[in-house]
Design a protein around this motif. Structure first.
Motif, mmCIF file in Angstrom:
data_model
loop_
_atom_site.group_PDB
_atom_site.id
_atom_site.type_symbol
_atom_site.label_atom_id
_atom_site.label_comp_id
_atom_site.label_asym_id
_atom_site.label_seq_id
_atom_site.Cartn_x
_atom_site.Cartn_y
_atom_site.Cartn_z
ATOM 1 N N ALA A 167 -7.195 -38.061 -11.387
ATOM 2 C CA ALA A 167 -7.960 -39.163 -11.501
ATOM 3 C C ALA A 167 -8.845 -39.429 -10.427
ATOM 4 C CB ALA A 167 -7.053 -40.400 -12.007
ATOM 5 N N PRO A 168 -10.031 -39.539 -10.519
ATOM 6 C CA PRO A 168 -10.986 -40.087 -9.135
ATOM 7 C C PRO A 168 -10.452 -41.511 -8.334
ATOM 8 C CG PRO A 168 -12.127 -40.069 -11.282
ATOM 9 C CD PRO A 168 -10.815 -39.821 -11.627
ATOM 10 N N VAL A 169 -10.561 -41.234 -7.346
ATOM 11 C CA VAL A 169 -10.080 -42.579 -6.404
ATOM 12 C C VAL A 169 -11.270 -42.617 -5.377
ATOM 13 C CG1 VAL A 169 -7.548 -42.050 -6.470
ATOM 14 C CG2 VAL A 169 -8.693 -40.946 -4.806
ATOM 15 N N VAL A 170 -12.221 -41.639 -5.434
ATOM 16 C CA VAL A 170 -13.355 -42.082 -4.383
ATOM 17 C C VAL A 170 -14.600 -41.203 -5.217
ATOM 18 C CG1 VAL A 170 -14.498 -41.381 -2.272
ATOM 19 C CG2 VAL A 170 -12.156 -42.513 -2.208
ATOM 20 N N ASP A 171 -15.495 -41.579 -5.135
ATOM 21 C CA ASP A 171 -16.775 -41.229 -5.708
ATOM 22 C C ASP A 171 -17.928 -41.837 -4.867
ATOM 23 O OD1 ASP A 171 -18.871 -39.856 -6.764
ATOM 24 O OD2 ASP A 171 -18.223 -40.142 -8.790
ATOM 25 N N ARG A 172 -18.298 -41.221 -3.777
ATOM 26 C CA ARG A 172 -19.409 -42.009 -3.101
ATOM 27 C C ARG A 172 -20.439 -41.021 -2.460
ATOM 28 N NH1 ARG A 172 -16.288 -45.528 -4.142
ATOM 29 N NH2 ARG A 172 -15.390 -47.062 -2.900
ATOM 30 N N GLU A 173 -21.649 -41.534 -2.520
ATOM 31 C CA GLU A 173 -22.846 -40.625 -2.006
ATOM 32 C C GLU A 173 -23.398 -41.692 -0.721
ATOM 33 O OE1 GLU A 173 -27.106 -39.966 -3.704
ATOM 34 O OE2 GLU A 173 -25.901 -38.901 -4.741
ATOM 35 N N LEU A 174 -23.730 -40.815 0.224
ATOM 36 C CA LEU A 174 -24.199 -41.358 1.523
ATOM 37 C C LEU A 174 -24.971 -40.493 2.178
ATOM 38 C CD1 LEU A 174 -21.536 -41.337 4.227
ATOM 39 C CD2 LEU A 174 -20.965 -40.552 1.912
ATOM 40 N N THR A 175 -25.883 -40.814 3.233
ATOM 41 C CA THR A 175 -26.702 -39.994 3.896
ATOM 42 C C THR A 175 -26.580 -40.071 5.393
ATOM 43 O OG1 THR A 175 -28.341 -41.897 4.007
ATOM 44 C CG2 THR A 175 -28.654 -40.143 2.065
ATOM 45 N N PRO A 176 -25.428 -39.145 5.899
ATOM 46 C CA PRO A 176 -25.301 -39.436 7.306
ATOM 47 C C PRO A 176 -26.210 -38.162 7.832
ATOM 48 C CG PRO A 176 -23.674 -38.103 6.010
ATOM 49 C CD PRO A 176 -24.640 -38.745 4.883
ATOM 50 N N THR A 177 -26.169 -38.372 9.291
ATOM 51 C CA THR A 177 -26.976 -37.437 10.037
ATOM 52 C C THR A 177 -25.907 -36.361 10.825
ATOM 53 O OG1 THR A 177 -28.580 -39.020 10.362
ATOM 54 C CG2 THR A 177 -28.415 -37.020 11.737
ATOM 55 N N ALA A 178 -26.086 -34.853 10.382
ATOM 56 C CA ALA A 178 -25.760 -34.125 11.170
ATOM 57 C C ALA A 178 -25.968 -33.894 12.644
ATOM 58 C CB ALA A 178 -25.470 -32.759 10.432
ATOM 59 N N ARG A 179 -24.957 -33.716 13.752
ATOM 60 C CA ARG A 179 -25.556 -33.709 14.917
ATOM 61 C C ARG A 179 -25.012 -32.206 15.586
ATOM 62 N NH1 ARG A 179 -25.145 -39.050 14.118
ATOM 63 N NH2 ARG A 179 -26.963 -40.205 14.585
ATOM 64 N N LEU B 76 -6.638 -43.005 3.054
ATOM 65 C CA LEU B 76 -6.379 -43.315 1.317
ATOM 66 C C LEU B 76 -5.337 -42.651 0.984
ATOM 67 C CD1 LEU B 76 -7.247 -45.280 -1.005
ATOM 68 C CD2 LEU B 76 -8.535 -43.569 -1.723
ATOM 69 N N ALA B 77 -3.959 -43.415 0.926
ATOM 70 C CA ALA B 77 -2.751 -42.527 0.492
ATOM 71 C C ALA B 77 -2.812 -41.624 -0.790
ATOM 72 C CB ALA B 77 -1.671 -43.412 0.634
ATOM 73 N N THR B 78 -3.806 -42.413 -1.604
ATOM 74 C CA THR B 78 -3.539 -41.744 -2.891
ATOM 75 C C THR B 78 -4.286 -40.298 -3.128
ATOM 76 O OG1 THR B 78 -5.348 -43.252 -3.858
ATOM 77 C CG2 THR B 78 -2.918 -43.881 -4.105
ATOM 78 N N ALA B 79 -5.175 -40.148 -2.383
ATOM 79 C CA ALA B 79 -6.180 -39.099 -2.451
ATOM 80 C C ALA B 79 -5.230 -37.890 -2.093
ATOM 81 C CB ALA B 79 -7.333 -39.136 -1.359
ATOM 82 N N GLU B 80 -5.527 -36.732 -3.045
ATOM 83 C CA GLU B 80 -4.631 -35.541 -2.653
ATOM 84 C C GLU B 80 -5.629 -34.200 -2.777
ATOM 85 O OE1 GLU B 80 -1.779 -34.885 -2.508
ATOM 86 O OE2 GLU B 80 -0.920 -36.825 -2.452
ATOM 87 N N THR B 81 -6.834 -34.368 -3.528
ATOM 88 C CA THR B 81 -7.859 -33.180 -3.476
ATOM 89 C C THR B 81 -9.065 -33.897 -3.537
ATOM 90 O OG1 THR B 81 -8.229 -33.358 -5.870
ATOM 91 C CG2 THR B 81 -6.147 -31.789 -5.307
ATOM 92 N N GLY B 82 -10.195 -33.101 -2.937
ATOM 93 C CA GLY B 82 -11.283 -33.611 -2.696
ATOM 94 C C GLY B 82 -12.584 -32.244 -3.028
ATOM 95 N N THR B 83 -13.809 -32.865 -3.414
ATOM 96 C CA THR B 83 -14.906 -32.078 -3.489
ATOM 97 C C THR B 83 -16.115 -32.574 -2.507
ATOM 98 O OG1 THR B 83 -15.648 -33.067 -5.422
ATOM 99 C CG2 THR B 83 -14.233 -31.071 -5.819
ATOM 100 N N ILE B 84 -16.927 -31.757 -2.277
ATOM 101 C CA ILE B 84 -18.058 -32.283 -1.422
ATOM 102 C C ILE B 84 -19.279 -31.628 -1.684
ATOM 103 C CG2 ILE B 84 -17.744 -30.870 0.602
ATOM 104 C CD1 ILE B 84 -18.424 -33.404 2.321
ATOM 105 N N GLU B 85 -20.502 -32.245 -1.932
ATOM 106 C CA GLU B 85 -21.802 -31.742 -2.256
ATOM 107 C C GLU B 85 -22.674 -32.254 -0.946
ATOM 108 O OE1 GLU B 85 -24.293 -30.860 -5.823
ATOM 109 O OE2 GLU B 85 -24.508 -33.055 -5.240
ATOM 110 N N VAL B 86 -23.334 -31.220 -0.246
ATOM 111 C CA VAL B 86 -24.329 -31.673 0.765
ATOM 112 C C VAL B 86 -25.691 -31.089 0.473
ATOM 113 C CG1 VAL B 86 -24.765 -31.480 3.253
ATOM 114 C CG2 VAL B 86 -22.387 -31.538 2.460
ATOM 115 N N CYS B 87 -26.705 -32.009 0.223
ATOM 116 C CA CYS B 87 -27.984 -31.568 0.291
ATOM 117 C C CYS B 87 -29.108 -31.851 1.244
ATOM 118 C CB CYS B 87 -28.252 -32.454 -0.933
ATOM 119 S SG CYS B 87 -27.429 -31.972 -2.670
ATOM 120 N N TRP B 88 -29.846 -31.097 1.179
ATOM 121 C CA TRP B 88 -31.092 -31.353 2.285
ATOM 122 C C TRP B 88 -32.165 -30.398 1.805
ATOM 123 C CZ3 TRP B 88 -26.940 -28.279 3.231
ATOM 124 C CH2 TRP B 88 -27.180 -27.020 3.754
#
Length: 173
Positions: A132-144, A53-65
């Motif tokens: 300004a937010p361009v992505v705000d998604r929650e998903l449940t991937p599997t770490a391997r 996504l060309a407009t994305a410049e910064t990001g944050t991530i939260e990981v929970c388990w």
């Protein structure tokens, strides 16, 4: 009987200890892949993020388990790929080179030392240059667990990789 004098043991027939010793020395080698070298290469534990996504410049991530959440640092840097290669010949002493070509995307890695090798909940937020937010998604991937030297050499820490498409979609890679 003197300590270390194995020939004086009453239950062992003379000459039997050599084949037994040879057998005991060979047992640890059973199943070993002779000729397979495992290096000490490692792999960091955490989450890789590739952003198209060309407009994305910064990001944050939260990981929970397991009722615990972490918010590791996620720096997005310009992504690149290997460009055309140039070689001086085909002999072993000849050289080849390639330059890095920008892709227009971004890439980042969030180190999480105790990330488990299982399904986790991830919330990824990306913003443009103005914040300004361009992505705000929650998903449940599997770490391997990753195997940088192949599965016969043991695993390194768990990882997961997320791809953000040019349309803002987010998926596990």
């Amino acid at each position: 009987m003197a300590a270390g004098n194995l020939t004086a043991l009453p239950f062992r027939p003379p000459g039997m200890w050599r084949p037994l010793l040879a057998l005991l020395l060979l047992v640890p080698a059973c199943g070993a892949d002779v000729g397979r070298a495992c290096t000490m290469i490692g792999a960091p534990t955490g989450v890789n993020v590739e952003v198209a996504l060309a407009t994305a410049e910064t990001g944050t991530i939260e990981v929970c388990w397991d009722g615990r959440c972490v918010q590791p640092r996620l720096d997005l840097l310009p992504a690149s790929r290997a460009g055309d290669t140039t070689c001086t010949g085909t002999a072993p002493e000849d050289t080849c080179g390639a330059s890095a070509v920008p892709t227009g995307g971004k890439t980042g890695f969030a180190a999480i030392e105790d990330l488990p090798a299982k399904q986790v909940t991830v919330r990824l937020r990306l913003a443009d240059a103005a914040g300004a937010p361009v992505v705000d998604r929650e998903l449940t991937p599997t770490a391997r667990t990753v195997y940088p030297n192949g599965p016969d050499c043991g695993g390194a820490g768990p990882q997961l990789s997320l791809a953000v498409g040019a349309d803002g979609s987010v998926a596990q890679r």
